[in-house]
Design a protein around this motif. Sequence first.
Motif, mmCIF file in Angstrom:
data_model
loop_
_atom_site.group_PDB
_atom_site.id
_atom_site.type_symbol
_atom_site.label_atom_id
_atom_site.label_comp_id
_atom_site.label_asym_id
_atom_site.label_seq_id
_atom_site.Cartn_x
_atom_site.Cartn_y
_atom_site.Cartn_z
ATOM 1 N N GLU A 79 0.817 -1.222 0.000
ATOM 2 C CA GLU A 79 0.000 0.000 0.000
ATOM 3 C C GLU A 79 0.850 1.271 0.000
ATOM 4 O O GLU A 79 0.835 2.038 0.968
ATOM 5 N N PRO A 80 1.562 1.507 -1.102
ATOM 6 C CA PRO A 80 2.480 2.651 -1.148
ATOM 7 C C PRO A 80 1.819 4.023 -0.967
ATOM 8 O O PRO A 80 2.486 4.956 -0.538
ATOM 9 N N VAL A 81 0.527 4.147 -1.271
ATOM 10 C CA VAL A 81 -0.093 5.472 -1.144
ATOM 11 C C VAL A 81 -1.041 5.573 0.055
ATOM 12 O O VAL A 81 -1.759 6.564 0.207
ATOM 13 N N ALA A 82 -1.003 4.552 0.935
ATOM 14 C CA ALA A 82 -1.919 4.559 2.094
ATOM 15 C C ALA A 82 -1.750 5.826 2.916
ATOM 16 O O ALA A 82 -0.626 6.237 3.228
ATOM 17 N N GLY A 83 -2.865 6.440 3.232
ATOM 18 C CA GLY A 83 -2.862 7.610 4.115
ATOM 19 C C GLY A 83 -2.402 8.905 3.465
ATOM 20 O O GLY A 83 -2.205 9.910 4.152
ATOM 21 N N MET A 84 -2.214 8.905 2.164
ATOM 22 C CA MET A 84 -1.720 10.125 1.496
ATOM 23 C C MET A 84 -2.854 10.943 0.898
ATOM 24 O O MET A 84 -3.884 10.387 0.497
ATOM 25 N N GLY A 85 -2.614 12.247 0.793
ATOM 26 C CA GLY A 85 -3.544 13.134 0.100
ATOM 27 C C GLY A 85 -3.366 12.962 -1.402
ATOM 28 O O GLY A 85 -2.406 12.316 -1.840
ATOM 29 N N PRO A 86 -4.279 13.558 -2.215
ATOM 30 C CA PRO A 86 -4.260 13.335 -3.665
ATOM 31 C C PRO A 86 -2.924 13.706 -4.334
ATOM 32 O O PRO A 86 -2.452 12.966 -5.194
ATOM 33 N N GLU A 87 -2.327 14.808 -3.900
ATOM 34 C CA GLU A 87 -1.087 15.237 -4.555
ATOM 35 C C GLU A 87 0.069 14.277 -4.259
ATOM 36 O O GLU A 87 0.808 13.876 -5.161
ATOM 37 N N GLU A 88 0.173 13.921 -2.963
ATOM 38 C CA GLU A 88 1.231 12.983 -2.551
ATOM 39 C C GLU A 88 1.057 11.633 -3.236
ATOM 40 O O GLU A 88 2.027 11.005 -3.656
ATOM 41 N N ARG A 89 -0.198 11.221 -3.346
ATOM 42 C CA ARG A 89 -0.493 9.931 -4.006
ATOM 43 C C ARG A 89 0.032 9.929 -5.424
ATOM 44 O O ARG A 89 0.699 9.006 -5.861
#
Length: 250
Positions: free
Chosen positions: A169-179
Motif C-alpha cells: 500500500e504505497p499510497v496509504a494515508g496520502m492526500g491526492p497530490e502525494e499519491r
Amino acid sequence: MLKIEHLNKSFGGVVATSDVSIHFKTESLSAVIGPNGAGKTTFFNLISGALRPDSGRILLDGEDIVGLPSSEIVHKGIGRAFQVAKLFKTLTVEESLRGALMSPLGKSSQMHGRFPLAQTRDRAYEVMEQLGLHTKADVISGNLSHGDQKLLDMALALVLKPKVLLLDEPVAGMGPEEREQMIQTVYALWKKGGLTVVLIEHDMEIVFRISQHIHVLSYGKVLAEGNAEQIRNNPAVIEAYLGKPAEVHA
Ligand SMILES: Nc1ncnc2c1ncn2[C@@H]1O[C@H](COP(=O)(O)OP(=O)(O)OP(=O)(O)O)[C@@H](O)[C@H]1O
C-alpha cells in the motif's frame, strides 16, 4: 524470476494463504489486490521471510528461499516497503540509508565514525536523488511528512539494489497530490528497468493505471489473474471485491 508454488499458511483455524501459485516475471509490474483479510500482507510476509509457510515453495531465480532468515532474503534481492513505514525515527534521511547499507555489507569493523564509508554516501545520494529526497538528506526521519516517510521506507529497500521490490500500500494515508507523486515515482523506478515490482494496493484507479498483471486474492486463494481489462470485467472479481461495474469508477 519470482515464482510462488502452492503456498499455504494458516493461523490456528484461519487459512490466510491457500494453495497460492503466482509467477512474477522478470521486470514486470504487478498488483496483488483483494478485500480486507484476503491474505495480501500475509503473502508479502511469506515472501520476505517474516513468516514461514506451512508448505509450498518460493523460488527466486530458481532457488527456494523458504526457511531463510529475512536478512538473507534481503541479501538475495527481495526488498520490501511497509504499509506503515518502518524507520529509524531519530536518524536523518542520509544516516538511515547509510545505516541500512552498512548492516548487510557487514562493514561495521571498518567504522571510524558513524557511517564513514564513501561508498555508502554515494549510494545513499543516488537513491535520494532517484526518489526526490536529496533536499531532505539532513532531516530527522521522524520529522518528515507522511509521504516522505513512505518514500524513505521505499528508499531503505531500494538502497540495497533489490531485484524484487514489494510495496505494501504505497499510497496509504496520502492526500491526492502525494499519491500522484508517489505513483509517478514508483512507475518511473520500474520504467527505468532492472526491477520487478509487486504492489498491494486498494486504490483501483492506480492499480488499473500502472499494473501489467493483477492477481486477485480472496479468502487466501487466487480468485483471478489478468490485465486491467480482464480483471475489471471478471464477474467473480466484481462479485467478491469490485462491486458493480458502475461502482468501480465511482
Ligand atoms: N499473525 C496473525 N495471527 C493470526 N491471524 C492472522 C495473523 N496475520 C493475519 N491473520 C489473519 O489472516 C487473514 C489474512 O490477513 P492479511 O492481513 O494477510 O489480509 P490482507 O489482505 O492483507 O488484509 P488488509 O487489506 O486488511 O490489509 C486474516 O483473517 C487475518 O486476521
